[in-house]
Write a protein that holds these residues in place. Structure first.
Motif, PDB file in Angstrom:
ATOM      1  N   VAL A   1      -2.546  -7.348   4.751  1.00 28.44           N
ATOM      2  CA  VAL A   1      -1.149  -8.251   3.549  1.00 28.44           C
ATOM      3  C   VAL A   1      -2.851  -8.507   2.760  1.00 28.44           C
ATOM      4  O   VAL A   1      -2.368  -7.792   1.336  1.00 28.44           O
ATOM      5  CB  VAL A   1      -0.312  -9.411   3.762  1.00 28.44           C
ATOM      6  N   ARG A   2      -3.641  -8.590   2.872  1.00 29.97           N
ATOM      7  CA  ARG A   2      -4.783  -8.954   1.957  1.00 29.97           C
ATOM      8  C   ARG A   2      -5.141  -7.436   1.596  1.00 29.97           C
ATOM      9  O   ARG A   2      -5.622  -7.563   0.672  1.00 29.97           O
ATOM     10  CB  ARG A   2      -5.682 -10.126   3.012  1.00 29.97           C
ATOM     11  N   ALA A   3      -5.409  -7.051   2.770  1.00 33.96           N
ATOM     12  CA  ALA A   3      -6.681  -5.395   2.006  1.00 33.96           C
ATOM     13  C   ALA A   3      -5.789  -5.056   1.973  1.00 33.96           C
ATOM     14  O   ALA A   3      -5.929  -4.295   0.276  1.00 33.96           O
ATOM     15  CB  ALA A   3      -6.140  -4.812   3.301  1.00 33.96           C
ATOM     16  N   ALA A   4      -4.293  -4.969   0.910  1.00 35.94           N
ATOM     17  CA  ALA A   4      -3.037  -4.145   0.365  1.00 35.94           C
ATOM     18  C   ALA A   4      -2.906  -5.232  -1.083  1.00 35.94           C
ATOM     19  O   ALA A   4      -2.429  -4.136  -1.694  1.00 35.94           O
ATOM     20  CB  ALA A   4      -1.368  -3.592   0.880  1.00 35.94           C
ATOM     21  N   ALA A   5      -2.816  -6.380  -0.803  1.00 33.72           N
ATOM     22  CA  ALA A   5      -3.091  -7.373  -1.743  1.00 33.72           C
ATOM     23  C   ALA A   5      -3.472  -8.500  -1.940  1.00 33.72           C
ATOM     24  O   ALA A   5      -3.665  -9.451  -1.015  1.00 33.72           O
ATOM     25  CB  ALA A   5      -2.006  -7.686  -2.455  1.00 33.72           C
ATOM     26  N   PRO A   6      -5.038  -7.803  -2.444  1.00 31.51           N
ATOM     27  CA  PRO A   6      -6.435  -9.052  -1.893  1.00 31.51           C
ATOM     28  C   PRO A   6      -5.753 -10.396  -3.228  1.00 31.51           C
ATOM     29  O   PRO A   6      -6.782 -11.121  -2.034  1.00 31.51           O
ATOM     30  CB  PRO A   6      -7.406  -8.388  -2.911  1.00 31.51           C
ATOM     31  N   GLY A   7      -5.497 -10.427  -3.743  1.00 34.92           N
ATOM     32  CA  GLY A   7      -4.553 -12.022  -4.122  1.00 34.92           C
ATOM     33  C   GLY A   7      -4.051 -12.356  -3.937  1.00 34.92           C
ATOM     34  O   GLY A   7      -3.664 -13.830  -4.493  1.00 34.92           O
ATOM     35  N   SER A   8      -2.499 -11.640  -2.691  1.00 34.19           N
ATOM     36  CA  SER A   8      -2.081 -12.358  -1.555  1.00 34.19           C
ATOM     37  C   SER A   8      -2.519 -14.209  -1.270  1.00 34.19           C
ATOM     38  O   SER A   8      -4.155 -14.310  -1.068  1.00 34.19           O
ATOM     39  CB  SER A   8      -1.912 -11.832  -0.722  1.00 34.19           C
ATOM     40  N   ARG A   9      -1.609 -15.214  -1.319  1.00 35.34           N
ATOM     41  CA  ARG A   9      -2.586 -16.467  -0.866  1.00 35.34           C
ATOM     42  C   ARG A   9      -0.530 -16.501   0.154  1.00 35.34           C
ATOM     43  O   ARG A   9       0.195 -16.159  -0.450  1.00 35.34           O
ATOM     44  CB  ARG A   9      -2.275 -17.504  -2.027  1.00 35.34           C
TER      45      ARG A   9
ATOM     46  N   ARG B   1       5.690  -5.696  -4.412  1.00 39.09           N
ATOM     47  CA  ARG B   1       5.813  -4.505  -5.318  1.00 39.09           C
ATOM     48  C   ARG B   1       7.117  -4.654  -6.108  1.00 39.09           C
ATOM     49  O   ARG B   1       6.901  -4.080  -7.072  1.00 39.09           O
ATOM     50  CB  ARG B   1       5.259  -3.189  -4.822  1.00 39.09           C
ATOM     51  N   ASP B   2       8.002  -4.764  -5.939  1.00 41.72           N
ATOM     52  CA  ASP B   2       9.682  -4.517  -6.840  1.00 41.72           C
ATOM     53  C   ASP B   2      10.458  -6.112  -6.672  1.00 41.72           C
ATOM     54  O   ASP B   2      10.641  -6.382  -6.170  1.00 41.72           O
ATOM     55  CB  ASP B   2      10.091  -3.227  -5.210  1.00 41.72           C
ATOM     56  N   ALA B   3      10.039  -6.337  -7.964  1.00 43.00           N
ATOM     57  CA  ALA B   3      10.632  -7.374  -8.224  1.00 43.00           C
ATOM     58  C   ALA B   3      12.206  -7.274  -8.238  1.00 43.00           C
ATOM     59  O   ALA B   3      12.798  -8.571  -7.702  1.00 43.00           O
ATOM     60  CB  ALA B   3      10.283  -7.915 -10.240  1.00 43.00           C
TER      61      ALA B   3
END
Length: 741
Positions: free
Chosen positions: A592-600, A697-699
């Motif tokens: 998950v972090r690799a795909a979206a580094p800003g994820s918390r 990705r899809d709001a």
């Protein structure tokens, strides 16, 4: 084998008030076959007519009437003549039995080849709720043990310092009584039990004691056990002379013990005559009695202590001033309840709110200090005010804070903090190892726990609700067969046993299927959190009503899509949560972090304390006062549970907050058909990563799923719909007597 295992002999004289309850408690013995022999000793109240009705209602009950009043010994002898059981049990017409007493005693007696066996007494006052105590002292508590003849003589001295073993209610092996030719001495109106046991021991009986309080001995205004008249004292002294002759051939240890017992009997005999003379205002007779047995005057401490005790009771009325409130509903729980801080607490509080909504008043009794664990104090959140009263053993309310009274709990907290700090500094070894406190809900019951239930739970309404199946043991200690009872199931624990990997254990307790069915069968109803549990009860627990009570929760006004890069996991420190979160952190989070580094990933609840180290982007928040704010902020709620059954309450909570959620099949278990379109199911790491990425990705997709979640919560888990069956059961239970013994 033909015939009952146990024959109960109930000698009755003017016991109409309590006779039905006594018979019901004998008929309710689990795991054994029984017959009940009521022998009426020419009562002058309606006892005989009631005994005949009880016999007509149940074929296991037979009623006999003495030709004339002969006393309890004579009445029991008549019962023995008609008894067909392998064991003979004595039950007084005003007493009660724990439903597992007979099975437990017979199992221990058969295992040890005992001729007779007894248990501890739970002595309770009919009119003073908090006057409850066990009979045996610390020297006799503990494991099963033998009572030899010398010890029995030492511990049956009249007005002795130690609890009198002659008050116990042993069960006798019928074959032994027959072979030894033993019967009650019909000449005795008092101490006939003691006399029979003494003669049995003198004849070679093996006397076993299982010191658990399972015989419930009722004290009330009509009790006769302690009324020692001169006439009865004369008969007891004559019986003592016969006993002395019987023991003449025994060794020096027995002879020494007998001299002590007989000396106490002589003093008691003199004391009876002394008191009688005082009552008759016969000064000369009192002086003669005192001179004849000088030691009798020492026994004046007994009536003086009784008078002082009654005076103290009048000056210090019992706490709470409990008058029987027909609207009261008792909750018995051993989980750490400080508010809706975890799923099981939120569920129980929801049931308590449903009780309030039904116009009834919930009260909470928590009988074990184990619930503190290593937290010596905690704040009670506002939602705890749903309970009218809260009684916690080993805890004291200081404003809105509950504080443990045991120094050991404070010491454990200090040690835990020190060990954690040392581990962070790199220390290793047994002293700094993390030692989990026992999980309170399934902790072994201590005698003081059960006494606390009896003292603070008895008389609180006509409905009792046990929180978790493990609290079923508390129900008999309410000492009232008319109380309707329910068990809050929470989960099917026996279904969890095979779900954990090797080396992993359930944080609650291992419970096999047969044991769980047995525990569930101890209540009138089971409150099941989902349909699969309710069906299990219907299929396997005969005589117990399943009541479906899904999690009831208030929903937010609008869906809350939240921030795409914030994920939320909420859970307490239980094995399913810990294992699921650890798997997610190890197998899913790096991708998950690799795909979206800003994820918390925000982890709320005590589950975070079980994670050794948090990787980048994972924030362990601990207990959070305002979960609503976290739910508003998070874009995705994850529930990666791999083990456990029962409705996952945090799933319902996420739905009610209008959140897009990614969950496993285990999380969905039991509600798949209700919420399948309101969540995304993922059962492996790759599926989890893919689903989280899609929602980030899809709001629009995230907002649509949040809307579906909120709609499902309103449709299936609104308070009115979720508690309807429970409120129907409650309205009948609060106004009706128990439907089964």
């Amino acid at each position: 084998m033909d015939g009952p295992l146990i024959s109960f002999a109930i000698a009755n004289f003017n016991g109409e008030r309590f006779l039905r309850d006594a018979v019901a408690s004998a008929l309710a013995q689990r795991g054994v076959t029984v017959e009940i022999l009521i022998v009426d000793d020419r009562s002058t109240d309606g006892s005989w007519e009631l005994a005949e009705r009880l016999a007509a209602e149940d074929a296991r009950v037979r009623a006999f009437q003495m030709p004339e009043n002969g006393g309890p010994g004579a009445a029991r002898n008549l019962a023995i003549e008609h008894a067909g059981g392998r064991w003979l049990a004595v039950l007084d017409s005003d007493d009660l039995l724990h439903p597992d007493r007979s099975r437990r005693l017979v199992e221990e007696a058969e295992r040890s080849d005992a001729s007779m066996i007894a248990d501890d007494l739970l002595v309770f006052d009919q009119d003073r709720y908090e006057a409850v105590a066990t009979h045996l002292d610390a020297g006799r508590r503990g494991d099963a043990q033998w009572i030899a003849l010398p010890a029995y003589l030492d511990e049956t001295r009249m007005y002795g310092r130690r609890p009198n073993l002659g008050f116990l209610k042993p069960m006798f092996r019928a074959e032994f009584l027959k072979t030894a030719g033993l019967r009650y001495d019909a000449r005795l109106r008092i101490a006939e039990d003691d006399d029979l046991v003494l003669r049995a021991l003198a004849g070679g009986a093996r006397y076993r004691l299982l010191p658990r309080p399972m015989y419930f001995y009722r004290k009330h205004g009509s009790s006769i056990s302690h009324r020692l008249s001169p006439a009865n004292a004369d008969k007891m002294l004559a019986a003592g002379d016969r006993q002395g002759a019987l023991l003449a051939g025994h060794g020096p240890e027995v002879q020494s013990a007998w001299r002590g017992k007989y000396g106490a009997l002589r003093r008691s005999w003199g004391f009876a005559w002394f008191v009688d003379a005082l009552k008759r205002r016969d000064a000369g007779g009192a002086v003669r009695a005192a001179l004849n047995t000088p030691g009798a005057l020492l026994l004046l401490r007994q009536p003086i202590a009784a008078i002082l005790g009654r005076a103290r009771a009048r000056l210090l009325p019992e706490r709470g001033g409990r008058a029987a409130d027909p609207k009261a509903v008792l909750f018995v729980s051993r989980q750490r309840l400080m508010g809706a801080t975890n799923g099981s607490s939120a569920y129980l509080l929801g049931i308590a709110r449903a009780v309030r909504d039904a116009g009834l008043v919930p009260h909470l009794v928590q009988p074990s200090p184990v619930l503190f664990g290593r937290i010596p104090f905690f704040r009670l959140r506002p939602e705890m005010s749903v309970f009218e009263t809260i009684q916690v053993r080993g805890g004291r309310r200081l404003g809105g804070t509950l504080v443990a009274t045991s120094p050991a709990i404070f010491a454990g907290a200090v040690r835990g903090i020190a060990a954690r700090l040392l581990r962070r500094l790199g220390a290793t070894g047994a002293w700094v190892a993390d030692r989990k406190a026992p999980y309170a809900i399934a902790a072994p019951w201590e005698p003081e726990d059960l006494l606390f239930v009896a003292r603070h739970g008895r008389g609180v309404g006509q409905v009792a609700i046990a929180d978790y199946v493990f609290q079923a043991e508390a129900l008999p200690y309410l000492l009232d067969p008319s109380v309707r009872s329910a068990i809050v199931m929470h989960d099917l624990f026996s279904a969890r046993a095979g779900q954990f990997d090797k080396g992993q254990g359930d944080s609650v307790a291992a419970l096999d299927r047969a044991s769980e069915i047995d525990l569930l069968g101890r209540a009138d109803a089971v409150l099941a959190i989902q349909a699969t549990e309710a069906q299990f009860v219907a299929d396997h627990v005969g005589g117990t009503l399943p009541v479906l009570v899904p999690m009831a929760i208030a929903s937010v006004a609008e869906p809350q899509p939240g921030e795409a890069d914030i994920l939320l996991f909420v859970g307490s420190n239980t094995a399913p949560n810990v294992h699921g979160l650890q798997w997610f952190v190890d197998a899913v989070w790096p991708a998950v972090r690799a795909a979206a580094p800003g994820s918390r990933l925000l982890v709320a609840g005590t589950v975070g304390s079980a994670i050794a180290s948090a990787p980048d982007g994972v924030e362990l928040l601990g207990l959070v006062d305002d979960l609503a704010a976290l739910y508003r902020q998070a874009g995705i709620v994850v529930s990666p549970l791999l083990h456990g059954s029962g409705l996952k309450i945090k799933l319902v909570e996420a739905l009610a907050h209008g959140k897009a959620s990614v969950v496993t099949a285990v999380t969905l278990q039991g509600v798949e058909t209700l919420v399948a379109d309101a969540v995304i199911q993922a059962d492996d790491a790759e599926s989890f990563v893919r689903a989280i990425g899609l929602l980030q990705r899809d709001a629009g997709r995230r907002a649509a799923l949040a809307g579906e979640a909120l709609a499902a919560a309103r449709r299936h888990f609104g308070a009115e719909a979720a508690t309807a069956d429970f409120r129907r059961w409650l309205s009948g239970a609060a106004g009706a007597p128990a439907s089964r013994p």
